[in-house]
Design a protein around this motif. Sequence first.
Motif, short mmCIF file in Angstrom:
data_model
loop_
_atom_site.label_atom_id
_atom_site.label_comp_id
_atom_site.label_asym_id
_atom_site.label_seq_id
_atom_site.Cartn_x
_atom_site.Cartn_y
_atom_site.Cartn_z
N SER A 93 0.86 -1.22 -0.15
CA SER A 93 -0.10 0.00 0.01
C SER A 93 0.76 1.24 -0.02
CB SER A 93 -0.85 0.02 1.17
OG SER A 93 -1.88 -1.06 1.15
N ILE A 96 2.55 1.62 -3.50
CA ILE A 96 1.79 2.12 -4.49
C ILE A 96 1.37 3.60 -4.24
CG2 ILE A 96 -0.64 2.02 -5.33
CD1 ILE A 96 -0.17 -1.27 -4.73
N GLY A 97 1.11 3.93 -2.91
CA GLY A 97 0.78 5.09 -2.66
C GLY A 97 1.82 6.29 -2.97
N ARG A 99 4.09 6.19 -5.32
CA ARG A 99 4.28 6.16 -6.74
C ARG A 99 3.06 7.08 -7.28
NH1 ARG A 99 4.73 0.92 -6.99
NH2 ARG A 99 3.19 0.66 -8.68
N VAL A 100 1.87 6.64 -6.73
CA VAL A 100 0.82 7.35 -7.35
C VAL A 100 0.63 8.84 -6.78
CG1 VAL A 100 -1.68 7.32 -7.11
CG2 VAL A 100 -0.54 5.10 -7.70
N SER A 101 1.01 9.10 -5.71
CA SER A 101 0.71 10.32 -5.25
C SER A 101 1.66 11.50 -5.78
CB SER A 101 1.18 10.25 -3.46
OG SER A 101 2.37 10.18 -3.43
N GLY A 102 2.96 10.84 -6.35
CA GLY A 102 3.99 11.88 -6.65
C GLY A 102 4.82 12.60 -5.71
N GLU A 106 11.25 10.45 -8.88
CA GLU A 106 11.40 9.49 -9.54
C GLU A 106 12.87 8.80 -9.38
OE1 GLU A 106 10.85 9.12 -13.85
OE2 GLU A 106 8.77 8.72 -13.50
#
Length: 142
Positions: A93, A96-97, A99-102, A106
């Motif tokens: 979680s 994923i959170g 990566r998705v949140s930005g 990177e």
Amino acid sequence: MKVKRNTLLLLACLVWSAAGFNILRIGLITYPPYRSVLNFLLSVLVFAVFQKFIFGKLVKKHTNRIHSYVEERHFFLKFFDGKAFVIMAVMMSGGIGLRVSGLVPERFIAVFYTGLGASLLLAGLLFGHNFGKTVSANVKSV
């Protein structure tokens, strides 16, 4: 569904190897623009810290727990205890959170995921090694 005690080690091998491979893949896909000696060393550091303090201990703990079972057959999800499943869910979680949140650059994903994924993959392979040792020992004793 119940499986033989040793099969639990094989299941742990498959689950952790798949997770490690996927996280390592994400890190390596993200890595090319950030290739440098410093980033490589940071990935190695992440790998070493996770291997020494988390996943290396986890492999030993769960292998010993599985070997200590008296009964031969167990529910197939008993390759880990409840705490390990919670850790896995939090890590998935959180990853994923992130990566998705930005919220993280990177470069962090590239460096951290490469080290973490390699350590997870090694943990999976170590479970596989322990499975193989047990199979070999059982064959020799027959």
